[in-house]
Design an enzyme around this catalytic site. Sequence first.
Site, PDB file in Angstrom:
ATOM      1  CD  GLU A  83      52.293  60.080  39.745  1.00  0.00           C
ATOM      2  OE1 GLU A  83      51.784  59.196  40.455  1.00  0.00           O
ATOM      3  OE2 GLU A  83      53.507  60.166  39.526  1.00  0.00           O
ATOM      4  CE  LYS A 261      53.425  56.533  43.427  1.00  0.00           C
ATOM      5  NZ  LYS A 261      53.275  57.501  42.325  1.00  0.00           N
ATOM      6  CG  ASP A 277      39.878  45.883  46.820  1.00  0.00           C
ATOM      7  OD1 ASP A 277      40.741  46.741  47.074  1.00  0.00           O
ATOM      8  OD2 ASP A 277      39.299  45.220  47.692  1.00  0.00           O
ATOM      9  CG  HIS A 375      56.356  64.129  36.635  1.00  0.00           C
ATOM     10  ND1 HIS A 375      55.217  63.886  37.346  1.00  0.00           N
ATOM     11  CD2 HIS A 375      56.997  62.950  36.573  1.00  0.00           C
ATOM     12  CE1 HIS A 375      55.179  62.616  37.704  1.00  0.00           C
ATOM     13  NE2 HIS A 375      56.261  62.030  37.251  1.00  0.00           N
TER      14      HIS A 375
HETATM   15  P1  NAD Z   1      30.932  38.748  44.494  1.00  0.00           P
HETATM   16  O1  NAD Z   1      30.709  37.917  45.696  1.00  0.00           O
HETATM   17  O2  NAD Z   1      30.125  39.999  44.338  1.00  0.00           O
HETATM   18  O3  NAD Z   1      30.732  37.876  43.161  1.00  0.00           O
HETATM   19  C1  NAD Z   1      31.304  36.617  43.023  1.00  0.00           C
HETATM   20  C2  NAD Z   1      30.213  35.599  42.870  1.00  0.00           C
HETATM   21  O4  NAD Z   1      29.624  35.700  41.572  1.00  0.00           O
HETATM   22  C3  NAD Z   1      30.730  34.176  42.945  1.00  0.00           C
HETATM   23  O5  NAD Z   1      30.811  33.766  44.289  1.00  0.00           O
HETATM   24  C4  NAD Z   1      29.708  33.387  42.118  1.00  0.00           C
HETATM   25  O6  NAD Z   1      28.662  32.952  42.939  1.00  0.00           O
HETATM   26  C5  NAD Z   1      29.154  34.424  41.148  1.00  0.00           C
HETATM   27  N1  NAD Z   1      29.586  34.193  39.726  1.00  0.00           N
HETATM   28  C6  NAD Z   1      28.785  34.163  38.645  1.00  0.00           C
HETATM   29  N2  NAD Z   1      29.494  33.947  37.513  1.00  0.00           N
HETATM   30  C7  NAD Z   1      30.783  33.859  37.895  1.00  0.00           C
HETATM   31  C8  NAD Z   1      32.005  33.657  37.171  1.00  0.00           C
HETATM   32  N3  NAD Z   1      32.045  33.512  35.840  1.00  0.00           N
HETATM   33  N4  NAD Z   1      33.162  33.642  37.866  1.00  0.00           N
HETATM   34  C9  NAD Z   1      33.160  33.810  39.209  1.00  0.00           C
HETATM   35  N5  NAD Z   1      32.042  33.980  39.942  1.00  0.00           N
HETATM   36  C10 NAD Z   1      30.851  34.015  39.299  1.00  0.00           C
HETATM   37  O7  NAD Z   1      32.448  39.191  44.320  1.00  0.00           O
HETATM   38  P2  NAD Z   1      33.799  38.743  44.953  1.00  0.00           P
HETATM   39  O8  NAD Z   1      34.771  38.763  43.846  1.00  0.00           O
HETATM   40  O9  NAD Z   1      33.708  37.502  45.751  1.00  0.00           O
HETATM   41  O10 NAD Z   1      34.109  39.959  45.965  1.00  0.00           O
HETATM   42  C11 NAD Z   1      34.781  41.095  45.543  1.00  0.00           C
HETATM   43  C12 NAD Z   1      34.544  42.244  46.517  1.00  0.00           C
HETATM   44  O11 NAD Z   1      34.964  41.898  47.840  1.00  0.00           O
HETATM   45  C13 NAD Z   1      35.344  43.457  46.138  1.00  0.00           C
HETATM   46  O12 NAD Z   1      34.465  44.565  46.165  1.00  0.00           O
HETATM   47  C14 NAD Z   1      36.367  43.595  47.284  1.00  0.00           C
HETATM   48  O13 NAD Z   1      36.678  44.943  47.469  1.00  0.00           O
HETATM   49  C15 NAD Z   1      35.637  43.018  48.435  1.00  0.00           C
HETATM   50  N6  NAD Z   1      36.414  42.509  49.583  1.00  0.00           N
HETATM   51  C16 NAD Z   1      37.768  42.413  49.610  1.00  0.00           C
HETATM   52  C17 NAD Z   1      38.450  41.897  50.722  1.00  0.00           C
HETATM   53  C18 NAD Z   1      39.956  41.753  50.674  1.00  0.00           C
HETATM   54  O14 NAD Z   1      40.579  42.042  49.670  1.00  0.00           O
HETATM   55  N7  NAD Z   1      40.621  41.277  51.749  1.00  0.00           N
HETATM   56  C19 NAD Z   1      37.731  41.466  51.832  1.00  0.00           C
HETATM   57  C20 NAD Z   1      36.335  41.562  51.792  1.00  0.00           C
HETATM   58  C21 NAD Z   1      35.678  42.089  50.680  1.00  0.00           C
END
Ligand code: NAD
Length: 430
Positions: A83, A261, A277, A375
């Site tokens: 946008e 928005k 996300d 715009h």
């Molecule tokens: P992930 O599971 O890929 O990574 C997180 C993991 O990294 C942790 O569980 C930990 O084991 C490790 N880690 C290492 N160093 C870390 C640190 N310093 N801090 C935190 N963790 C560390 O990622 P995630 O964040 O659990 O998942 C994100 C993804 O899930 C996004 O792509 C999202 O789109 C998707 N998702 C979203 C939803 C929702 O929003 N409702 C539902 C399902 C999936």
Amino acid sequence: MGRTSRIEGFYKMGMAERIRIVKEFAELTPEEAMALTGFGGLNPDIPDKMIENAVGSFPVPLGIAVNFTINGKDYLIPMAIEEPSVVAAASNSAKMAREKGGFWTSSTAPVMIGQIQITGVKDPNRAKHVLLERKHEILDLANKQDPVLVKVGGGAKDLGVRIIHTLHGPSVIVHIHVDVRDAMGANAVNTMAEAVAPMVEEMTGGRVYLRILSNLATHRLARARAIWPKEALGGDEVVNGVIEAYVFADADPYRCATHNKGIMNGIDAVMLATGNDTRAIEAGAHAYAAMSGSYKPLTTFEKTPEGDLVGTIELPMAVGLIGGATKVHPTARACIKLLGVKTAQELGEVAAAVGLAQNLAALRALATVGIQKGHMSLHARNIAASAGCPPELIDEVVRVMIAEKKIRMDRAQEIVQELTREKSKQSKMG
Ligand code: NAD
């Protein structure tokens, strides 16, 4: 003196000069700078590893918002958005806020909620008490699922139980509170919620259905505030106009949806640029805006005793620097390096500041010249291109449409025909 984000005339420079400045600001490697330009696109393997049935990637413009000072530190802010006007508005708003020190931010610890839905419990109050009495067993089991998270200081920290009234009668809902540190946390929390479900069933005698993260991340809030001097905004009338716009949004959900928005224009652009996300952030923001039972603005605006404008923002900010696309996507990685954020919390606070800046810019425009003026030129350019205008005629077509205040595809096509006729007449005469 530290590096400055106050870059005079950045908008007038060519893309090559801008990338040179950005590269120097963040000490990017040539590969990182190249990733920001997007030339060459994603390595063909990457989309196929990120989603199913991939056929390629979809480039979106990436701009850099300048002038941001947040907690005394200067940031250049990458924004991925299709946008027009959003990047300019954020930069302009940040420039006006600099005079009073820029933005000040804070946030809660990065705690996400995992929900476990228990149905068919005959005595929900007893179940609630049993779960609370035995919460350490549940938290211990949850933490066994993610030793890496626990090692970096995160993990399941607490547990709450709610009894909600559904169409099928009372339901007992467990909330596990998980400190996800620098992750967005969805995978981490979902894994824990699924793992503890059988234990929760055994403790309550109920049947567990859903075990999933809540995007209404009320324990993971980011906040920002700033003061805009009335002179910079255009005087008392503009300050009053912005406050009137805020009051309107506070009273009316139709206006409030557009108010919020505008905030999300800024926040989503930072989220997309950093591989986060955007849907999770959007869901959390709007649900939080409706927490009181009516839909409210995520920002507030009031006057200081001196008559300047003070704005604040608070919203859930489930952002990550680890996991998801943030580590896999080369442009997202380069954007994170450019931002120089060290924790997910810092990224969340930066995004909140951008949302506030964006909102102020929109309200100021609405309270003065209206939103269309800003715009106009890029919008006209998009219309000319969509109307099939040849590249060499775009500048002239845009100029005429703006002068006539008729920015429409049919008019763009007519102007192209007029200009083409004119040119062929001239070449015959010449
Ligand atoms: P992930 O599971 O890929 O990574 C997180 C993991 O990294 C942790 O569980 C930990 O084991 C490790 N880690 C290492 N160093 C870390 C640190 N310093 N801090 C935190 N963790 C560390 O990622 P995630 O964040 O659990 O998942 C994100 C993804 O899930 C996004 O792509 C999202 O789109 C998707 N998702 C979203 C939803 C929702 O929003 N409702 C539902 C399902 C999936």
